[in-house]
Write an enzyme that holds these catalytic residues in place. Sequence first.
Site, mmCIF file in Angstrom:
data_model
loop_
_atom_site.group_PDB
_atom_site.id
_atom_site.type_symbol
_atom_site.label_atom_id
_atom_site.label_comp_id
_atom_site.label_asym_id
_atom_site.label_seq_id
_atom_site.Cartn_x
_atom_site.Cartn_y
_atom_site.Cartn_z
ATOM 1 N N HIS A 270 0.816 -1.213 0.000
ATOM 2 C CA HIS A 270 0.000 0.000 0.000
ATOM 3 C C HIS A 270 0.851 1.266 0.000
ATOM 4 O O HIS A 270 0.354 2.333 -0.355
ATOM 5 C CB HIS A 270 -0.924 0.006 1.220
ATOM 6 C CG HIS A 270 -1.840 1.185 1.271
ATOM 7 N ND1 HIS A 270 -2.791 1.423 0.295
ATOM 8 C CD2 HIS A 270 -1.942 2.212 2.145
ATOM 9 C CE1 HIS A 270 -3.444 2.534 0.583
ATOM 10 N NE2 HIS A 270 -2.945 3.029 1.700
ATOM 11 N N CYS A 271 2.120 1.177 0.365
ATOM 12 C CA CYS A 271 2.912 2.396 0.587
ATOM 13 C C CYS A 271 3.729 2.848 -0.617
ATOM 14 O O CYS A 271 3.519 3.929 -1.158
ATOM 15 C CB CYS A 271 3.838 2.179 1.793
ATOM 16 S SG CYS A 271 2.968 2.039 3.360
ATOM 17 N N ILE A 272 4.687 2.026 -1.030
ATOM 18 C CA ILE A 272 5.695 2.509 -1.973
ATOM 19 C C ILE A 272 5.124 2.872 -3.350
ATOM 20 O O ILE A 272 5.534 3.871 -3.937
ATOM 21 C CB ILE A 272 6.849 1.492 -2.094
ATOM 22 C CG1 ILE A 272 7.447 1.237 -0.711
ATOM 23 C CG2 ILE A 272 7.941 2.012 -3.032
ATOM 24 C CD1 ILE A 272 8.507 0.177 -0.694
ATOM 25 N N ASP A 275 2.416 6.263 -2.051
ATOM 26 C CA ASP A 275 2.739 7.419 -1.224
ATOM 27 C C ASP A 275 3.514 8.521 -1.948
ATOM 28 O O ASP A 275 3.241 9.708 -1.727
ATOM 29 C CB ASP A 275 3.536 6.975 0.008
ATOM 30 C CG ASP A 275 2.711 6.070 0.921
ATOM 31 O OD1 ASP A 275 1.517 5.868 0.624
ATOM 32 O OD2 ASP A 275 3.258 5.555 1.909
#
Length: 435
Positions: A270-272, A275
Amino acid sequence: MIQNLVDSIANHRAKIGILGLGYVGIPLAQRINEVGFPVLGLDVSAERIEQLNSGQSPIKHIPHQAIAAMRNSGFEATGDFSRAAECDALIICVPTPLNKFREPDLSFVTATMDSIAPYLRAGQLLSLESTTWPGTTDEVLLPYVTDAGLTPGRDFFLVYSPEREDPGNPNFHTRTIPKVVGGHTQACLDVGSVLYSAFIDRVVPVSSTRAAEMVKLLENIHRSVNIGLANEMKIVAERMGLDIFEVVDAAATKPFGFTPFYPGPGIGGHCIPIDPFYLTWKAREYGLHTRFIELAGEINAAMPDYVISRLVSALNARQKSLAGAKVLALGIAYKRDVDDMRESPSVFVMERLREWGALVDYSDSNVPVFPRMREHQFDLKSVSLSPEVIASYDAVVLLTDHSDFDYEMIRDNARLLIDTRGKYRGQVAENISRA
């Protein structure tokens, strides 16, 4: 007002509400429950609520016994958001994806705030942990608080503390990962620090919620840019006839000035993948074009197509077309030994294969049935592996290097093996191709 809440936290009487029971919310609830706080979980998914209340874990790396222990210690999950009024602290752990234009989608955050807004009260603390752009806490959450007639720093406490979960990482856990906290006011920061210090080993206070929001983006942009560099170097090394994994391993022996990042079929989680674009979007408001960040994103997003190009070349060398070929994807979770499918590059590879007319199957014991996803869907179940099964495919593509694969059996029986993870580095065989 401050002292009452601080005292309630100090003696573990404070009731903590976790809003969003997923890969961030559940481990956080588990840790808070573990130290003796009463914990209430709130979620919109009736299925998730039923699982948790029956003592079942929806996440592979959290055992059922851990959820059962939480239930026995008083944890409860509910879809009744009016019960937010019971809580002394509310921690928001909901997704913050991108929309189809690669712009921030805060609909989960605003929907959560809409649900709890009527139940905000004096003496509560509200913390946002979802990744977002610098300014979100002030611009999006603060109006809900002031509209409720509350004043942050006086009778209400508003903080931002970015989640730092790494699903499946055996070396770091919720308790041991330092927690960055920024407050809307100094009093907000003080109370937020007291709360997180009650169940996290180290709290790192920063000057504002905006600074804390930027910390999370920098952490993931750092990884995205370095993975993008590794992926680009992989393509260059392949053209030069070099093994990029050998090169990275050798460079990593330098005891200073180099941190190893390894290439793959793309980036997931979900992050890299998401974001960095929260910052590129916000930077445009200041007239800035973040070229470095966007270039890394473009390189990483292009890696599934690079995998397909390598597969096409390898099949062509065997007088075989990708259209109509039987292809097995090995590993579809975004990283090793987890069941997390969020933004998995394996799914993008599978979609490209389907578009090219290949017949696609997958094998991943962590994901026995392809899950419902917002943007991707396959009506497939995981294939059990055997020498005969492996040999029945025109190509096998290793996308996620789970530890339970029998790599020797796969190598010995695959007609064509495309290795995107360097698992067969240094091995020379006619059926192995690297991507």
